[in-house]
Design a protein around this motif. Structure first.
Motif, PDB file in Angstrom:
ATOM      1  N   TYR A  69      -7.904  15.805   3.962  1.00 26.72           N
ATOM      2  CA  TYR A  69      -6.833  15.125   3.227  1.00 26.72           C
ATOM      3  C   TYR A  69      -6.083  16.109   2.333  1.00 26.72           C
ATOM      4  CZ  TYR A  69      -4.563  11.580   0.292  1.00 26.72           C
ATOM      5  OH  TYR A  69      -3.648  10.820  -0.377  1.00 26.72           O
TER       6      TYR A  69
ATOM      7  N   LEU B 240       2.064   2.660   2.422  1.00 30.94           N
ATOM      8  CA  LEU B 240       1.796   3.515   3.560  1.00 30.94           C
ATOM      9  C   LEU B 240       3.056   3.775   4.359  1.00 30.94           C
ATOM     10  CD1 LEU B 240      -1.627   2.136   4.826  1.00 30.94           C
ATOM     11  CD2 LEU B 240      -1.178   4.197   3.521  1.00 30.94           C
TER      12      LEU B 240
ATOM     13  N   ARG C 221      -4.205  12.773  -4.374  1.00 28.04           N
ATOM     14  CA  ARG C 221      -3.000  11.966  -4.175  1.00 28.04           C
ATOM     15  C   ARG C 221      -2.101  12.002  -5.394  1.00 28.04           C
ATOM     16  NH1 ARG C 221      -3.039   5.507  -2.596  1.00 28.04           N
ATOM     17  NH2 ARG C 221      -1.239   5.548  -1.217  1.00 28.04           N
TER      18      ARG C 221
ATOM     19  N   HIS D  93      -6.024   4.903  -2.436  1.00 31.19           N
ATOM     20  CA  HIS D  93      -5.784   4.902  -0.988  1.00 31.19           C
ATOM     21  C   HIS D  93      -6.866   4.095  -0.288  1.00 31.19           C
ATOM     22  CE1 HIS D  93      -4.484   6.088   2.904  1.00 31.19           C
ATOM     23  NE2 HIS D  93      -3.698   7.055   2.471  1.00 31.19           N
TER      24      HIS D  93
ATOM     25  N   SER E 178      -7.616   3.798   2.818  1.00 35.06           N
ATOM     26  CA  SER E 178      -8.071   4.293   4.120  1.00 35.06           C
ATOM     27  C   SER E 178      -9.143   5.365   4.008  1.00 35.06           C
ATOM     28  CB  SER E 178      -6.881   4.853   4.921  1.00 35.06           C
ATOM     29  OG  SER E 178      -5.925   3.840   5.150  1.00 35.06           O
TER      30      SER E 178
ATOM     31  N   HIS F  49       4.586   7.185   4.035  1.00 33.77           N
ATOM     32  CA  HIS F  49       3.922   8.336   4.611  1.00 33.77           C
ATOM     33  C   HIS F  49       4.150   8.355   6.121  1.00 33.77           C
ATOM     34  CE1 HIS F  49       1.849   9.036   0.817  1.00 33.77           C
ATOM     35  NE2 HIS F  49       1.652   7.741   0.770  1.00 33.77           N
TER      36      HIS F  49
ATOM     37  N   CYS G   6      -8.127  10.084  -5.108  1.00 32.48           N
ATOM     38  CA  CYS G   6      -7.152   9.743  -6.149  1.00 32.48           C
ATOM     39  C   CYS G   6      -6.596  10.994  -6.807  1.00 32.48           C
ATOM     40  CB  CYS G   6      -7.803   8.847  -7.203  1.00 32.48           C
ATOM     41  SG  CYS G   6      -7.923   7.116  -6.736  1.00 32.48           S
TER      42      CYS G   6
ATOM     43  N   THR H  28       0.816  -1.203   0.000  1.00 33.89           N
ATOM     44  CA  THR H  28       0.000   0.000   0.000  1.00 33.89           C
ATOM     45  C   THR H  28       0.850   1.253   0.000  1.00 33.89           C
ATOM     46  OG1 THR H  28      -0.119   0.139   2.414  1.00 33.89           O
ATOM     47  CG2 THR H  28      -1.787  -1.193   1.317  1.00 33.89           C
TER      48      THR H  28
ATOM     49  N   ASN I  51      -8.577  -0.958  -4.781  1.00 34.54           N
ATOM     50  CA  ASN I  51      -7.128  -0.992  -4.610  1.00 34.54           C
ATOM     51  C   ASN I  51      -6.620  -2.428  -4.602  1.00 34.54           C
ATOM     52  OD1 ASN I  51      -4.450   0.280  -3.728  1.00 34.54           O
ATOM     53  ND2 ASN I  51      -4.875  -1.073  -1.999  1.00 34.54           N
TER      54      ASN I  51
ATOM     55  N   CYS J 214     -12.835   2.116  -2.132  1.00 32.65           N
ATOM     56  CA  CYS J 214     -11.407   2.428  -2.242  1.00 32.65           C
ATOM     57  C   CYS J 214     -10.548   1.206  -1.962  1.00 32.65           C
ATOM     58  CB  CYS J 214     -11.038   3.553  -1.268  1.00 32.65           C
ATOM     59  SG  CYS J 214     -11.459   5.206  -1.824  1.00 32.65           S
TER      60      CYS J 214
END
Length: 471
Positions: A436, A84, A384, A371, A373, A87, A381, A82, A259, A255
């Motif tokens: 976000y 993640l 991001r 994403h 989450s 981040h 999207c 992912t 994904n 999402c």
């Protein structure tokens, strides 16, 4: 990685460290064996949930217990996948300022503005209120003109054969992945949507990805029914995935499902990096009906714009007219208004895509797919991907409409309940998108962030607060 933090035993740092080590040791998942001819097969198992794929290529490997299934012990989806770990660690609500509070405060002040400003000064009110009204009239006029322009484009292309647009292109190698996310929808509804894709003039270019949730009732039987119905429809490949429930850093919804399904499908297809510019992905809902020329129109648009794989997302105008003539007045009006705003606002001003949209696999991979989450895949999207591409993305209109199921109930009472439910979901979604965006603003170029943020607030701000009043 901070070695002092590792030695100290910081749990978050340790988790990220071990995830990175795992990623280095398992950088790629071994390619799966080829599929059985005209069969559905199991390509993996996660938490007792099977992953299925169907295609029309000859199999090189068989399972000893079932000739129609091939199993793999390696899951196609991990925490590291992912991205993640690239981040910041996830924070609880008490540790991070919620920018949606500013969003709320701003519009709670603006919406009742005509009521409280006269108490401040009648002279100011006399100037400001007509000025604000003039601005809104001007905005609606611009939206109306642009909506009319795009509606005329749709009308002009209603009988156009888009395949002729690229028949002279040499080596047209564009392929398509259509990802449909399903949960508790009936198999009849899902089949009706997939049938419109099987009716495409360029169906041989399509890999169909049908993604169910682990908690979907009777999901194995639904996969079997759909596989039997569409195995000879001309699709290049059909892949079924089952999204496991409770994966780390995910929330249930489109999402996370999309994904997971896209990552699984891309691995299953064995796509190389030099092919990603030639593969277009379309995500859609289970209640979507595509015109026969959709894939041809998307391919034509992409080729005529010189394959803008990292700068453009494609949006077909959505018409909410499934049995629109038999629905209530409220549903008819809101359905037409939403289509009007998409034609005149969302697409021309590059605000955001909606529900059913297309993009290149290059952009998906560069932007770490979808994403998991969040719940609003379309706007999340866009934000991001603006960060990873370092530019404001353009939304290009596909000149054919797609039918999407309207928000409606069978009776007026059910209509009100359904709209209240949708209003609550959109309210939460708008708030999470604003938060976000504010968190990710520093990763987006200033001009792109400011221009997009301004049109987002103008377009969604006042309707957002009105929905708060409704709920």
């Amino acid at each position: 990685m901070d070695n002092h933090q590792i030695r100290k035993g910081n749990p978050k740092v340790l988790l990220r460290f071990f995830s990175e080590q795992f990623h280095k040791k398992n950088d790629s998942i071994g390619e799966q064996s080829l599929l059985s001819s005209q069969t559905v097969r199991k390509i993996g198992t996660i938490d007792d949930s099977p992953l299925f794929a169907f295609t029309a290529i000859e199999s090189k490997e068989k399972d000893s217990t079932n000739d129609n299934f091939i199993s793999s012990q390696k899951p196609p989806h991990t925490l590291v996948e992912t991205r993640l770990n690239l981040h910041r660690d996830m924070r609880s609500g008490s540790q991070r300022f919620r920018w949606n509070l500013v969003f709320n405060l701003l519009f709670w002040l603006i919406v009742p503005f005509p009521f409280w400003i006269p108490f401040v000064s009648n002279d100011i009110a006399f100037i400001l209120l007509p000025s604000i009204q003039a601005i809104f009239v001007f905005m609606w006029t611009i939206i109306a003109v642009l909506a009319l322009k795009n509606a005329l484009i749709l009308y002009k292309n209603r009988f156009h054969n888009f395949t002729d647009d690229y028949v002279n292109h040499k080596h047209v190698s564009i392929r398509h992945i259509i990802a449909i996310s399903c949960y508790k929808e009936s198999v009849e509804l899902i089949a009706k949507s997939i049938q419109t894709l099987a009716n495409q003039t360029e169906v041989h270019r399509i890999t169909m990805v049908i993604s169910f949730e682990q908690r979907t009732p009777d999901k194995e039987n639904k996969c079997k029914i759909l596989q039997e119905k569409f195995q000879n429809s001309g699709f290049q490949q059909i892949i079924f995935t089952i999204h496991p429930f409770g994966l780390p850093n995910e929330i249930p919804g489109k999402c996370s499902n999309a994904n997971y399904g896209l990552r699984t499908a891309v691995k299953e297809m064995g796509i190389t990096d030099n092919e990603t510019d030639d593969i277009l992905i379309t995500t859609c809902d289970a209640d979507s009906q595509f015109p026969p020329q959709y894939i041809a129109a998307l391919t034509s648009k992409y080729l005529n714009e010189n394959r803008p794989s990292l700068t453009t997302i494609y949006q077909s105008p959505l018409f909410y007219n499934w049995k629109l003539d038999s629905l209530s007045f409220v549903t008819r009006v809101t359905g037409l208004l939403r289509s009007f705003l998409m034609l005149g606002g969302l697409i021309p001003f590059n605000i955001n895509t909606m529900s059913i949209f297309s993009f290149s696999l290059s952009l998906a991979k560069k932007g770490y797919y979808i994403h998991p989450s969040y719940q609003m895949d379309d706007i999340i999207c866009l934000i991001r991907w603006m960060g990873v591409t370092q530019q404001r993305l353009r939304i290009s209109m596909i000149p054919v409409p797609v039918l999407s199921g309207p928000t409606s109930g069978e009776t007026i009472e059910m209509e009100i309940i359904e709209w209240a439910r949708q209003a609550r979901r959109w309210t939460i979604g708008a708030a999470e998108v604003f938060h976000y965006f504010m968190v990710k603003t520093k990763r987006i170029p200033k001009m792109a962030a400011c221009s997009w943020g301004l049109v987002f607030i103008i377009y969604y701000g006042i309707p957002y607060v009105l929905l708060v009043y409704m709920v």
